[in-house]
Write a protein that holds these residues in place. Structure first.
Motif, PDB file in Angstrom:
ATOM      1  N   UNK A   1      28.131  17.472  25.563  1.00  0.00           N
ATOM      2  CA  UNK A   1      28.190  16.268  24.731  1.00  0.00           C
ATOM      3  C   UNK A   1      27.469  16.512  23.408  1.00  0.00           C
ATOM      4  N   UNK A   2      26.249  17.028  23.485  1.00  0.00           N
ATOM      5  CA  UNK A   2      25.465  17.265  22.274  1.00  0.00           C
ATOM      6  C   UNK A   2      26.146  18.290  21.371  1.00  0.00           C
ATOM      7  N   UNK A   3      26.604  19.389  21.962  1.00  0.00           N
ATOM      8  CA  UNK A   3      27.219  20.442  21.166  1.00  0.00           C
ATOM      9  C   UNK A   3      28.515  20.002  20.503  1.00  0.00           C
ATOM     10  N   UNK A   4      29.375  19.328  21.250  1.00  0.00           N
ATOM     11  CA  UNK A   4      30.633  18.871  20.664  1.00  0.00           C
ATOM     12  C   UNK A   4      30.406  17.776  19.629  1.00  0.00           C
ATOM     13  N   UNK A   5      29.369  16.980  19.824  1.00  0.00           N
ATOM     14  CA  UNK A   5      29.033  15.971  18.821  1.00  0.00           C
ATOM     15  C   UNK A   5      28.650  16.638  17.506  1.00  0.00           C
ATOM     16  N   UNK A   6      27.851  17.695  17.589  1.00  0.00           N
ATOM     17  CA  UNK A   6      27.485  18.429  16.373  1.00  0.00           C
ATOM     18  C   UNK A   6      28.709  19.089  15.737  1.00  0.00           C
ATOM     19  N   UNK A   7      29.578  19.645  16.564  1.00  0.00           N
ATOM     20  CA  UNK A   7      30.798  20.251  16.024  1.00  0.00           C
ATOM     21  C   UNK A   7      31.668  19.201  15.335  1.00  0.00           C
ATOM     22  N   UNK A   8      31.780  18.025  15.946  1.00  0.00           N
ATOM     23  CA  UNK A   8      32.553  16.951  15.321  1.00  0.00           C
ATOM     24  C   UNK A   8      31.901  16.512  14.017  1.00  0.00           C
ATOM     25  N   UNK A   9      30.582  16.426  14.026  1.00  0.00           N
ATOM     26  CA  UNK A   9      29.862  15.919  12.860  1.00  0.00           C
ATOM     27  C   UNK A   9      29.923  16.890  11.685  1.00  0.00           C
ATOM     28  N   UNK A  10      29.815  18.158  11.972  1.00  0.00           N
ATOM     29  CA  UNK A  10      29.667  19.140  10.900  1.00  0.00           C
ATOM     30  C   UNK A  10      30.918  19.960  10.629  1.00  0.00           C
ATOM     31  N   UNK A  11      31.875  19.919  11.518  1.00  0.00           N
ATOM     32  CA  UNK A  11      33.094  20.690  11.338  1.00  0.00           C
ATOM     33  C   UNK A  11      34.052  20.005  10.372  1.00  0.00           C
ATOM     34  N   UNK A  12      34.936  20.779   9.835  1.00  0.00           N
ATOM     35  CA  UNK A  12      35.919  20.225   8.905  1.00  0.00           C
ATOM     36  C   UNK A  12      37.264  19.964   9.571  1.00  0.00           C
ATOM     37  N   UNK A  13      37.461  20.501  10.773  1.00  0.00           N
ATOM     38  CA  UNK A  13      38.701  20.294  11.508  1.00  0.00           C
ATOM     39  C   UNK A  13      38.423  19.383  12.697  1.00  0.00           C
ATOM     40  N   UNK A  14      39.155  18.290  12.834  1.00  0.00           N
ATOM     41  CA  UNK A  14      38.946  17.396  13.981  1.00  0.00           C
ATOM     42  C   UNK A  14      39.202  18.129  15.299  1.00  0.00           C
ATOM     43  N   UNK A  15      38.487  17.740  16.326  1.00  0.00           N
ATOM     44  CA  UNK A  15      38.672  18.315  17.654  1.00  0.00           C
ATOM     45  C   UNK A  15      39.634  17.416  18.417  1.00  0.00           C
ATOM     46  N   UNK A  16      40.688  18.005  18.931  1.00  0.00           N
ATOM     47  CA  UNK A  16      41.689  17.270  19.695  1.00  0.00           C
ATOM     48  C   UNK A  16      41.028  16.692  20.953  1.00  0.00           C
ATOM     49  N   UNK A  17      41.141  15.387  21.179  1.00  0.00           N
ATOM     50  CA  UNK A  17      40.553  14.785  22.383  1.00  0.00           C
ATOM     51  C   UNK A  17      41.054  15.427  23.682  1.00  0.00           C
ATOM     52  N   UNK A  18      42.267  15.955  23.677  1.00  0.00           N
ATOM     53  CA  UNK A  18      42.775  16.634  24.886  1.00  0.00           C
ATOM     54  C   UNK A  18      41.970  17.899  25.168  1.00  0.00           C
ATOM     55  N   UNK A  19      41.527  18.576  24.119  1.00  0.00           N
ATOM     56  CA  UNK A  19      40.698  19.768  24.290  1.00  0.00           C
ATOM     57  C   UNK A  19      39.321  19.371  24.832  1.00  0.00           C
ATOM     58  N   UNK A  20      38.785  18.268  24.348  1.00  0.00           N
ATOM     59  CA  UNK A  20      37.515  17.772  24.872  1.00  0.00           C
ATOM     60  C   UNK A  20      37.653  17.443  26.351  1.00  0.00           C
ATOM     61  N   UNK A  21      38.729  16.743  26.721  1.00  0.00           N
ATOM     62  CA  UNK A  21      38.963  16.388  28.122  1.00  0.00           C
ATOM     63  C   UNK A  21      39.064  17.641  28.989  1.00  0.00           C
ATOM     64  N   UNK A  22      39.754  18.660  28.485  1.00  0.00           N
ATOM     65  CA  UNK A  22      39.887  19.906  29.237  1.00  0.00           C
ATOM     66  C   UNK A  22      38.524  20.588  29.396  1.00  0.00           C
ATOM     67  N   UNK A  23      37.695  20.553  28.365  1.00  0.00           N
ATOM     68  CA  UNK A  23      36.360  21.127  28.464  1.00  0.00           C
ATOM     69  C   UNK A  23      35.510  20.425  29.511  1.00  0.00           C
TER      70      UNK A  23
END
Length: 130
Positions: free
Chosen positions: A100-122
């Protein structure tokens, strides 16, 4: 001034704790917990506004530099893990909390949105062995 800042971050953390608890309260089994966790990461729970993003990142930075703020971080992590442990063992809960913490940082600081399906798979990959 330091006391006021500590209180402000403590209140922010409590709001985030309450938001996650409300999200997890609707889950009745592991599959619903995975869906709630995915929505928590992918939705607006943690990064609803630029202001929240800034507060979150400022808190991480401050807690990393100042041990006096780690009590807030520890309370926040413990509360998150307690919600997750309703469905998964403590080791899996700790890993999911870190995800949760890591993906939140990736979402916050990344320039490409993370597909929610990829999050669900993770999330699913993390709990397969649980």
């Amino acid at each position: 001034m330091a006391d006021l800042l500590h209180q402000a971050f403590d209140q922010y953390a409590q709001q985030c704790i309450d938001r996650f608890a409300a999200r997890m309260a609707v889950a009745t089994d592991a599959d619903e917990a995975c869906a709630a966790i995915t929505e928590h990461i992918a939705g607006a729970d943690l990064l609803g506004s630029q202001r929240e993003l800034n507060i979150n990142l400022e808190f991480y930075t401050l807690a990393a530099r100042e041990p006096s703020y780690r009590d807030i971080a520890e309370r926040w992590m413990a509360a998150s893990r307690a919600q997750i442990e309703r469905f998964f063992d403590p080791a899996t809960a700790m890993l999911i909390d870190a995800l949760i913490e890591g993906l939140t940082l990736h979402r916050a600081l990344g320039t490409t949105p993370i597909d929610p399906r990829l999050i669900a798979e993770g999330v699913r990959r993390m709990v397969r062995g649980a």
